[in-house]
Motif scaffolding. Sequence first.
Motif, PDB file in Angstrom:
ATOM      1  N   UNK A  85       0.856  -1.177   0.000  1.00  0.00           N
ATOM      2  CA  UNK A  85       0.000   0.000   0.000  1.00  0.00           C
ATOM      3  C   UNK A  85       0.898   1.236   0.000  1.00  0.00           C
ATOM      4  N   UNK A  86       0.309   2.397  -0.129  1.00  0.00           N
ATOM      5  CA  UNK A  86       1.108   3.614  -0.143  1.00  0.00           C
ATOM      6  C   UNK A  86       1.393   4.059  -1.560  1.00  0.00           C
ATOM      7  N   UNK A  87       2.525   4.734  -1.738  1.00  0.00           N
ATOM      8  CA  UNK A  87       2.892   5.304  -3.036  1.00  0.00           C
ATOM      9  C   UNK A  87       3.048   4.239  -4.118  1.00  0.00           C
ATOM     10  N   UNK A  88       3.601   3.083  -3.756  1.00  0.00           N
ATOM     11  CA  UNK A  88       3.885   2.022  -4.721  1.00  0.00           C
ATOM     12  C   UNK A  88       2.899   0.889  -4.539  1.00  0.00           C
ATOM     13  N   UNK A  89       2.528   0.258  -5.647  1.00  0.00           N
ATOM     14  CA  UNK A  89       1.572  -0.846  -5.610  1.00  0.00           C
ATOM     15  C   UNK A  89       2.242  -2.211  -5.470  1.00  0.00           C
ATOM     16  N   UNK A  90       3.446  -2.330  -6.035  1.00  0.00           N
ATOM     17  CA  UNK A  90       4.152  -3.610  -6.024  1.00  0.00           C
ATOM     18  C   UNK A  90       5.605  -3.407  -5.612  1.00  0.00           C
ATOM     19  N   UNK A  91       6.153  -4.405  -4.963  1.00  0.00           N
ATOM     20  CA  UNK A  91       7.572  -4.443  -4.627  1.00  0.00           C
ATOM     21  C   UNK A  91       8.103  -5.756  -5.188  1.00  0.00           C
ATOM     22  N   UNK A  92       9.115  -5.656  -6.041  1.00  0.00           N
ATOM     23  CA  UNK A  92       9.639  -6.820  -6.753  1.00  0.00           C
ATOM     24  C   UNK A  92      11.117  -6.974  -6.441  1.00  0.00           C
ATOM     25  N   UNK A  93      11.518  -8.183  -6.050  1.00  0.00           N
ATOM     26  CA  UNK A  93      12.938  -8.476  -5.866  1.00  0.00           C
ATOM     27  C   UNK A  93      13.442  -9.097  -7.157  1.00  0.00           C
ATOM     28  N   UNK A  94      14.500  -8.499  -7.695  1.00  0.00           N
ATOM     29  CA  UNK A  94      15.079  -8.947  -8.960  1.00  0.00           C
ATOM     30  C   UNK A  94      16.471  -9.520  -8.736  1.00  0.00           C
ATOM     31  N   UNK A  95      16.862 -10.425  -9.631  1.00  0.00           N
ATOM     32  CA  UNK A  95      18.196 -11.017  -9.571  1.00  0.00           C
ATOM     33  C   UNK A  95      18.738 -11.094 -10.990  1.00  0.00           C
ATOM     34  N   UNK A  96      20.021 -10.733 -11.160  1.00  0.00           N
ATOM     35  CA  UNK A  96      20.649 -10.753 -12.478  1.00  0.00           C
ATOM     36  C   UNK A  96      22.111 -11.146 -12.358  1.00  0.00           C
ATOM     37  N   UNK A  97      22.637 -11.725 -13.435  1.00  0.00           N
ATOM     38  CA  UNK A  97      24.036 -12.155 -13.460  1.00  0.00           C
ATOM     39  C   UNK A  97      25.002 -11.014 -13.736  1.00  0.00           C
ATOM     40  N   UNK A  98      24.528  -9.962 -14.404  1.00  0.00           N
ATOM     41  CA  UNK A  98      25.413  -8.856 -14.761  1.00  0.00           C
ATOM     42  C   UNK A  98      24.606  -7.587 -14.928  1.00  0.00           C
ATOM     43  N   UNK A  99      25.299  -6.458 -14.975  1.00  0.00           N
ATOM     44  CA  UNK A  99      24.617  -5.182 -15.198  1.00  0.00           C
ATOM     45  C   UNK A  99      23.999  -5.130 -16.591  1.00  0.00           C
ATOM     46  N   UNK A 100      24.652  -5.757 -17.561  1.00  0.00           N
ATOM     47  CA  UNK A 100      24.099  -5.789 -18.912  1.00  0.00           C
ATOM     48  C   UNK A 100      22.752  -6.510 -18.920  1.00  0.00           C
ATOM     49  N   UNK A 101      22.690  -7.682 -18.308  1.00  0.00           N
ATOM     50  CA  UNK A 101      21.428  -8.414 -18.208  1.00  0.00           C
ATOM     51  C   UNK A 101      20.418  -7.622 -17.388  1.00  0.00           C
ATOM     52  N   UNK A 102      20.890  -6.992 -16.325  1.00  0.00           N
ATOM     53  CA  UNK A 102      20.007  -6.211 -15.455  1.00  0.00           C
ATOM     54  C   UNK A 102      19.338  -5.089 -16.245  1.00  0.00           C
ATOM     55  N   UNK A 103      20.091  -4.429 -17.101  1.00  0.00           N
ATOM     56  CA  UNK A 103      19.553  -3.365 -17.944  1.00  0.00           C
ATOM     57  C   UNK A 103      18.437  -3.907 -18.845  1.00  0.00           C
ATOM     58  N   UNK A 104      18.641  -5.091 -19.406  1.00  0.00           N
ATOM     59  CA  UNK A 104      17.629  -5.711 -20.275  1.00  0.00           C
ATOM     60  C   UNK A 104      16.385  -6.116 -19.479  1.00  0.00           C
ATOM     61  N   UNK A 105      16.594  -6.588 -18.264  1.00  0.00           N
ATOM     62  CA  UNK A 105      15.475  -6.959 -17.386  1.00  0.00           C
ATOM     63  C   UNK A 105      14.611  -5.732 -17.104  1.00  0.00           C
ATOM     64  N   UNK A 106      15.269  -4.629 -16.733  1.00  0.00           N
ATOM     65  CA  UNK A 106      14.532  -3.396 -16.444  1.00  0.00           C
ATOM     66  C   UNK A 106      13.741  -2.940 -17.665  1.00  0.00           C
ATOM     67  N   UNK A 107      14.342  -3.046 -18.833  1.00  0.00           N
ATOM     68  CA  UNK A 107      13.674  -2.651 -20.076  1.00  0.00           C
ATOM     69  C   UNK A 107      12.429  -3.511 -20.311  1.00  0.00           C
ATOM     70  N   UNK A 108      12.562  -4.827 -20.114  1.00  0.00           N
ATOM     71  CA  UNK A 108      11.408  -5.720 -20.303  1.00  0.00           C
ATOM     72  C   UNK A 108      10.292  -5.395 -19.320  1.00  0.00           C
ATOM     73  N   UNK A 109      10.657  -5.217 -18.061  1.00  0.00           N
ATOM     74  CA  UNK A 109       9.638  -4.956 -17.043  1.00  0.00           C
ATOM     75  C   UNK A 109       8.957  -3.617 -17.293  1.00  0.00           C
ATOM     76  N   UNK A 110       9.721  -2.600 -17.597  1.00  0.00           N
ATOM     77  CA  UNK A 110       9.137  -1.269 -17.818  1.00  0.00           C
ATOM     78  C   UNK A 110       8.226  -1.227 -19.034  1.00  0.00           C
ATOM     79  N   UNK A 111       8.345  -2.201 -19.933  1.00  0.00           N
ATOM     80  CA  UNK A 111       7.490  -2.213 -21.124  1.00  0.00           C
ATOM     81  C   UNK A 111       6.184  -2.972 -20.904  1.00  0.00           C
ATOM     82  N   UNK A 112       5.986  -3.533 -19.712  1.00  0.00           N
ATOM     83  CA  UNK A 112       4.747  -4.267 -19.417  1.00  0.00           C
ATOM     84  C   UNK A 112       3.581  -3.281 -19.392  1.00  0.00           C
ATOM     85  N   UNK A 113       2.524  -3.619 -20.146  1.00  0.00           N
ATOM     86  CA  UNK A 113       1.331  -2.786 -20.175  1.00  0.00           C
ATOM     87  C   UNK A 113       0.730  -2.693 -18.781  1.00  0.00           C
ATOM     88  N   UNK A 114       0.405  -1.476 -18.356  1.00  0.00           N
ATOM     89  CA  UNK A 114      -0.214  -1.272 -17.049  1.00  0.00           C
ATOM     90  C   UNK A 114       0.734  -0.734 -16.001  1.00  0.00           C
TER      91      UNK A 114
END
Length: 140
Positions: free
Chosen positions: A96-125
């Motif tokens: 509750x509050x300002x944010x609706x969801x809290x997600x714990x992410x895991x990645x092998x590298x910053x390069x992969x992490x950047x791609x993960x963020x891009x995929x998640x941010x493109x989710x409709x809604x």
Amino acid sequence: MNNTDSQILGLLRDNARLSITALATTLRISRATVQKRMEYMEANGIITGYTIKVKPDFEKDMIRAWMHIRVEGNKAAAVIKALRLEPAVEKLHTTNGKWDLLVELKSESLDFFDKILERIRSIQGIHSTETSILLSTHKV
């Protein structure tokens, strides 16, 4: 649930590989009782699976982060469904509050992490996100 169920759950949280015999011996009850209580908890969705814990420093080179997500309108169910399909999502919480969801992410590298963020941010809604990389963890 009864007190025996709580004790069984406590032991299994510590070691999910404990045998029914070991549980019965530790709790000083019959194997049949342990089996019956575990079947009851599984049938009623109290126990939904068994897992392992990995030593915290085993994946010391993994990048972990918390992502706060604000969802558009009433699209939380669709966003959660999409996030559950993302392999980098370790845990997913509604808040509750300002944010609706809290997600714990895991990645092998910053390069992969950047791609993960891009995929998640493109989710409709998804309206907006804020991500923090975990630097260290301290036992309380």
